[in-house]
Design a protein around this motif. Structure first.
Motif, PDB file in Angstrom:
ATOM      1  N   PHE A 227       0.850  -1.192   0.000  1.00 58.20           N
ATOM      2  CA  PHE A 227       0.000   0.000   0.000  1.00 58.20           C
ATOM      3  C   PHE A 227       0.889   1.247   0.000  1.00 58.20           C
ATOM      4  N   PRO A 228       0.810   2.055  -1.060  1.00 65.16           N
ATOM      5  CA  PRO A 228       1.761   3.176  -1.176  1.00 65.16           C
ATOM      6  C   PRO A 228       1.515   4.277  -0.151  1.00 65.16           C
ATOM      7  N   HIS A 229       0.292   4.350   0.382  1.00 60.79           N
ATOM      8  CA  HIS A 229      -0.011   5.451   1.308  1.00 60.79           C
ATOM      9  C   HIS A 229       0.264   5.068   2.754  1.00 60.79           C
ATOM     10  N   MET A 230       0.834   3.887   2.963  1.00 59.72           N
ATOM     11  CA  MET A 230       1.113   3.449   4.330  1.00 59.72           C
ATOM     12  C   MET A 230       2.610   3.237   4.504  1.00 59.72           C
ATOM     13  N   THR A 231       3.059   3.372   5.742  1.00 62.27           N
ATOM     14  CA  THR A 231       4.461   3.086   6.028  1.00 62.27           C
ATOM     15  C   THR A 231       4.663   1.572   6.048  1.00 62.27           C
ATOM     16  N   VAL A 232       5.912   1.170   6.161  1.00 61.39           N
ATOM     17  CA  VAL A 232       6.224  -0.259   6.247  1.00 61.39           C
ATOM     18  C   VAL A 232       5.475  -0.877   7.432  1.00 61.39           C
ATOM     19  N   HIS A 233       5.522  -0.170   8.567  1.00 62.04           N
ATOM     20  CA  HIS A 233       4.844  -0.696   9.746  1.00 62.04           C
ATOM     21  C   HIS A 233       3.349  -0.858   9.493  1.00 62.04           C
ATOM     22  N   GLU A 234       2.733   0.164   8.898  1.00 64.24           N
ATOM     23  CA  GLU A 234       1.290   0.101   8.647  1.00 64.24           C
ATOM     24  C   GLU A 234       0.951  -1.006   7.652  1.00 64.24           C
ATOM     25  N   ASN A 235       1.826  -1.191   6.664  1.00 66.78           N
ATOM     26  CA  ASN A 235       1.609  -2.264   5.706  1.00 66.78           C
ATOM     27  C   ASN A 235       1.595  -3.619   6.396  1.00 66.78           C
ATOM     28  N   VAL A 236       2.614  -3.853   7.216  1.00 65.86           N
ATOM     29  CA  VAL A 236       2.725  -5.157   7.868  1.00 65.86           C
ATOM     30  C   VAL A 236       1.608  -5.341   8.893  1.00 65.86           C
ATOM     31  N   ALA A 237       1.208  -4.230   9.531  1.00 67.72           N
ATOM     32  CA  ALA A 237       0.192  -4.330  10.579  1.00 67.72           C
ATOM     33  C   ALA A 237      -1.209  -4.506  10.012  1.00 67.72           C
ATOM     34  N   PHE A 238      -1.372  -4.270   8.704  1.00 68.06           N
ATOM     35  CA  PHE A 238      -2.717  -4.206   8.112  1.00 68.06           C
ATOM     36  C   PHE A 238      -3.576  -5.428   8.451  1.00 68.06           C
ATOM     37  N   GLY A 239      -3.023  -6.608   8.199  1.00 64.31           N
ATOM     38  CA  GLY A 239      -3.789  -7.833   8.424  1.00 64.31           C
ATOM     39  C   GLY A 239      -4.206  -7.997   9.882  1.00 64.31           C
ATOM     40  N   LEU A 240      -3.283  -7.648  10.795  1.00 62.89           N
ATOM     41  CA  LEU A 240      -3.585  -7.785  12.222  1.00 62.89           C
ATOM     42  C   LEU A 240      -4.657  -6.786  12.635  1.00 62.89           C
ATOM     43  N   GLU A 241      -4.566  -5.575  12.062  1.00 63.86           N
ATOM     44  CA  GLU A 241      -5.560  -4.567  12.414  1.00 63.86           C
ATOM     45  C   GLU A 241      -6.955  -4.991  11.973  1.00 63.86           C
ATOM     46  N   MET A 242      -7.031  -5.672  10.835  1.00 66.59           N
ATOM     47  CA  MET A 242      -8.333  -6.137  10.366  1.00 66.59           C
ATOM     48  C   MET A 242      -8.919  -7.160  11.339  1.00 66.59           C
ATOM     49  N   GLN A 243      -8.037  -7.820  12.087  1.00 68.71           N
ATOM     50  CA  GLN A 243      -8.530  -8.803  13.069  1.00 68.71           C
ATOM     51  C   GLN A 243      -8.749  -8.177  14.436  1.00 68.71           C
ATOM     52  N   HIS A 244      -8.609  -6.851  14.515  1.00 68.89           N
ATOM     53  CA  HIS A 244      -8.824  -6.120  15.766  1.00 68.89           C
ATOM     54  C   HIS A 244      -7.971  -6.660  16.901  1.00 68.89           C
ATOM     55  N   ILE A 245      -6.698  -6.817  16.622  1.00 71.47           N
ATOM     56  CA  ILE A 245      -5.768  -7.254  17.659  1.00 71.47           C
ATOM     57  C   ILE A 245      -5.287  -6.020  18.413  1.00 71.47           C
ATOM     58  N   SER A 246      -4.967  -6.156  19.661  1.00 71.66           N
ATOM     59  CA  SER A 246      -4.607  -4.987  20.465  1.00 71.66           C
ATOM     60  C   SER A 246      -3.343  -4.337  19.923  1.00 71.66           C
ATOM     61  N   ARG A 247      -3.294  -3.022  20.115  1.00 70.10           N
ATOM     62  CA  ARG A 247      -2.213  -2.227  19.543  1.00 70.10           C
ATOM     63  C   ARG A 247      -0.841  -2.723  19.983  1.00 70.10           C
ATOM     64  N   GLN A 248      -0.781  -3.110  21.241  1.00 66.36           N
ATOM     65  CA  GLN A 248       0.507  -3.553  21.789  1.00 66.36           C
ATOM     66  C   GLN A 248       0.969  -4.852  21.117  1.00 66.36           C
ATOM     67  N   ASP A 249       0.027  -5.792  20.981  1.00 61.25           N
ATOM     68  CA  ASP A 249       0.364  -7.054  20.326  1.00 61.25           C
ATOM     69  C   ASP A 249       0.783  -6.813  18.889  1.00 61.25           C
ATOM     70  N   ILE A 250       0.074  -5.887  18.234  1.00 61.59           N
ATOM     71  CA  ILE A 250       0.406  -5.599  16.835  1.00 61.59           C
ATOM     72  C   ILE A 250       1.840  -5.123  16.743  1.00 61.59           C
ATOM     73  N   ARG A 251       2.200  -4.162  17.636  1.00 62.29           N
ATOM     74  CA  ARG A 251       3.558  -3.622  17.552  1.00 62.29           C
ATOM     75  C   ARG A 251       4.583  -4.737  17.716  1.00 62.29           C
ATOM     76  N   GLN A 252       4.315  -5.620  18.658  1.00 61.47           N
ATOM     77  CA  GLN A 252       5.278  -6.690  18.918  1.00 61.47           C
ATOM     78  C   GLN A 252       5.383  -7.655  17.733  1.00 61.47           C
ATOM     79  N   GLN A 253       4.209  -8.054  17.211  1.00 61.65           N
ATOM     80  CA  GLN A 253       4.236  -9.034  16.117  1.00 61.65           C
ATOM     81  C   GLN A 253       4.829  -8.456  14.846  1.00 61.65           C
ATOM     82  N   VAL A 254       4.534  -7.161  14.588  1.00 62.17           N
ATOM     83  CA  VAL A 254       5.113  -6.519  13.407  1.00 62.17           C
ATOM     84  C   VAL A 254       6.627  -6.464  13.556  1.00 62.17           C
ATOM     85  N   GLY A 255       7.081  -6.128  14.751  1.00 63.55           N
ATOM     86  CA  GLY A 255       8.518  -6.083  15.008  1.00 63.55           C
ATOM     87  C   GLY A 255       9.154  -7.431  14.745  1.00 63.55           C
TER      88      GLY A 255
END
Ligand SMILES: Nc1ncnc2c1ncn2[C@@H]1O[C@H](COP(=O)(O)OP(=O)(O)OP(=O)(O)O)[C@@H](O)[C@H]1O
Ligand SMILES: [Mg+2]
Lengths: 320, 372
Positions: free
Chosen positions: B90-118
């Motif tokens: 997705f060109p309008h998102m950062t690398v982090h936002e790109n990788v986090a996209f799928g997790l965000e769609m599953q409504h995973i908590s922000r903290q878990d998302i940061r960790q899993q993306v990392g």
């Protein structure tokens, strides 16, 4: 060399034998900046002299003032005209015009998006051509004629009222027309009617850029979104809309600035509450206060500049 | 009928208007397998992946994932993720936002998302790039982001559509190894599309070779290379010498093939071979050697004249012409040579290779050709 030498054999041709065109081509090829100057020169001169020149004159005019007794323009730079501009009545005009422009812009965006989306995503090539024509067709006839036609459509004896009567919705319309500010004696003399006509005349200017922006969103991005678990609504919100936003902004620049500067629609459908365009018209006409008219015109330019800076800060152009 | 299959295609046909992209193909892909779809451009590889991902629906047949028929289940409800041919970041998102996209769609908590993306970015060796936009990354880095974006969702099956296609040779080789090790580590089933046969051989547990919407052969890299099922597979995978001839004798396990002018070669029998049939005998260039004297029993022997010697670095290719005019290639590693290869030019030499190194393919009879 023998006279049967093939004509296309470039290597065997001495430079003195080259045709003139080839020499001009080589001369230009080695000087790209000269080519650029030749290409850009004429339009640039036109832009600077006619376009920017007249803007500068406008700006200078707005810093002149009018002698209240003789009615002559005093060609001395002063802020007096801007002080005249700053009256409650004029501020009302600015506010009214800007509000109308904003409401018209938002409405056209909301109306244009589904059609643009359909054109970009689902329409076959043929249907797309037909829709393009349908969107552009109104622009082929005179804008004055169309506004006048709308005045007839919206009139008390007009076809819209007849429809409303047939549908038994006269009471609803009356209720709307009795509302403060937006109402009036009939749709053809009210802000509501004006709003309808503005939305109608500027809608193509919103549809086309939004459609172009949507067309540029690769299908694979939408598929990737779905692949990552986004439902269609989520894909629309997180992928399609952000990527189409520059198109919406481009369209809104048209609809917003065209509404800000228009005088035909307010003149045809408005009441005694002026819009900027009408004020400029009456100042250049009957009142003949050119400096004040110029100052009036500077205001929408300021509003537009403000709008663009705002759009940029909001990141509207990030996806470009 | 399938318990341990991650993905199964059963009798899948896909028709686009006039084009039959997939023609009644059936595949069973095991859990945790690295499975490659290999074939030339337009053979239906991408279409197969799109059917599994759910972007297309089969015209006929069924797609099963984890033993469950997918029917009309949309992509966003399938337990698969895709690494697209052009990455589709997705060109309008950062690398982090790109990788986090799928997790965000599953409504995973922000903290878990940061960790899993990392973790995902670390896995593809891209830490510290979270804030960049896809445009600010090189092709190889974008490819890793696409990989991380898919892997972070822990799909049952990962579909990869020529993910290394845009990379240069060196990076490509490095990424091949990395991908393979990554797959071992995460244990996810990979379905990998490529038209690069070397890549498929290097990375896969099993390969399906496709052509014109058909699956021609499914097997391990070894089987595909050593025992190609059809002439197309033999020709497409690696280099091969194809020698036309006619079967003149069959002695139990060995068929004798006559080329022009009484020259005979032997090959292991294949079902359907009968005396008088036109066949093609295939042999890999590296299985042939130059011989000073006739080889022992069980070897093919043929004379040919060298017309070109090409130095390839690790190997040398010797191009030879048989008397019948057929051109053969012999490839030898550049270790100690009995004869300096370049001295062989214009020489007549003897070629030998083991009988079991040859494969036989039936040429289609006119009747069969009419049917195909
Ligand atoms: N949406 C479509 N409409 C019409 N024909 C299609 C469509 N998608 C694919 N095809 C056709 O189906 C066949 C298989 O296409 P596919 O994309 O699966 O090939 P591929 O094996 O991935 O090739 P490549 O290696 O070039 O990517 C091709 O002949 C292609 O033209
Ligand atoms: Mg493809």
């Amino acid at each position: 060399m023998s006279p049967t030498r093939p004509a296309r054999d470039r290597d065997s041709q001495g430079p003195e034998e080259r045709p003139v065109l080839l020499r001009i081509a080589s001369f230009l090829y080695l000087r790209p900046s000269l080519v650029l100057a030749l290409l850009l020169g004429p339009p640039l001169v036109w832009m600077i002299v006619v376009y920017l020149g007249s803007l500068v004159f406008l700006l200078i005019q707005s810093f002149f003032s009018l002698d209240p007794f003789t009615g002559q323009v005093i060609r001395v730079l002063t802020l007096a005209t801007y002080k005249d501009l700053w009256t409650p009545a004029n501020l009302d005009i600015f506010f009214r015009t800007a509000t109308m422009a904003a409401v018209v812009t938002v409405t056209t965006a909301v109306l244009a998006f589904p059609l643009a989306y359909f054109m970009a995503r689902y329409a076959s090539t043929r249907l797309k051509t037909v829709l393009y024509l349908a969107v552009l067709l109104p622009l082929w006839s005179s804008y004055l004629v169309r506004v006048y036609a709308w005045r007839l459509i919206l009139a008390k004896e007009g076809i819209l009222n007849w429809f409303i009567q047939q549908l038994d919705l006269t009471r609803v319309l009356d209720l709307l027309l009795r509302a403060p500010v937006i109402g009036g004696p009939s749709l053809s003399v009210s802000f509501l009617g004006m709003f309808i006509v503005f939305v109608y005349v500027w809608l193509p200017y919103m549809i086309l850029p939004v459609q172009a922006a949507l067309e540029r969103v690769p299908r694979s991005l939408l598929e990737a979104s779905g692949d990552l678990g986004a439902r269609p609504g989520q894909t629309l919100r997180h992928v399609t809309l952000p990527l189409a936003f520059p198109g919406v902004i481009a369209g809104s620049i048209f609809t917003f600035s065209l509404t800000l500067g228009d005088f035909v629609v307010p003149y045809s459908l408005g009441n005694s509450s002026f819009f900027i365009g009408q004020a400029v018209l009456s100042l250049t006409g009957t009142a003949f206060n050119i400096p004040l008219a110029a100052a009036f015109t500077v205001v929408p330019m300021g509003i537009m500049a403000f709008y663009l800076v705002g759009a940029r800060t909001l990141g509207a152009f990030d996806a470009l | 009928m399938s318990g341990g299959n991650a993905v199964e295609l059963s009798g899948v046909t896909k028709i686009f208007g006039e084009v039959t992209a997939l023609d009644n193909i059936s595949l069973e892909i095991g859990d945790g397998e690295f499975f490659s779809l290999l074939g030339p451009s337009g053979c239906g590889k991408t279409t197969s992946l799109r059917l599994i991902a759910g972007f297309e629906m089969p015209t006929a047949g069924e797609v099963l994932i984890g033993g469950r028929a997918m029917g009309h289940i949309p992509p966003y409800q399938r337990p698969v993720n895709t690494v697209f041919q052009n990455y589709a970041l997705f060109p309008h998102m950062t690398v982090h936002e790109n990788v986090a996209f799928g997790l965000e769609m599953q409504h995973i908590s922000r903290q878990d998302i940061r960790q899993q993306v990392g973790e995902a970015l670390e896995m593809v060796r891209l830490p510290g790039m979270e804030k960049r936009r896809p445009k600010q990354l090189s092709g190889g880095q974008q490819q890793r982001v696409a990989l991380a974006r898919a892997l972070v969702n822990r799909p049952k099956v990962l579909l990869l559509d020529e993910p290394l296609g845009a990379l240069d040779l060196k990076l490509r080789k490095a990424m091949q190894l990395e991908l393979k090790m990554l797959q071992d580590k995460v244990g996810i089933t990979f379905i990998y599309v490529t038209h690069d046969q070397e890549e498929a051989l290097t990375m896969s547990d099993r390969i399906a070779v496709m052509d014109h919407g058909l699956v021609l052969q499914v097997g391990t890299p070894h089987e595909i290379y050593e025992r190609p099922a059809t002439r197309f597979v033999a020709d497409f995978i690696g280099e091969t010498n194809l020698i036309p001839g006619e079967i003149v004798a069959i002695n139990r396990e060995v068929a004798e093939v006559e080329l022009a002018r009484g020259i005979r070669l032997k090959a292991p029998m294949v079902p359907g071979a009968t005396v008088g049939r036109s066949v093609t005998l295939a042999v890999r260039p590296e299985r042939i050697s130059l011989a000073a004297a006739p080889g022992p029993e069980g070897m093919n022997l043929i004379e040919a004249s060298v017309f070109e010697v090409v130095y390839n670095g690790a190997t040398t290719s010797i191009l030879l012409r048989l008397e019948s005019g057929i051109v053969l290639t012999v490839r030898q590693p550049n270790i100690a040579f009995a004869v300096e290869p370049s001295d062989l030019r214009e020489q007549r030499v003897r070629l030998v290779w083991p009988i079991e190194a040859s494969s036989l393919f039936m040429e289609k009879t006119p009747v069969e050709q009419g049917k195909a």
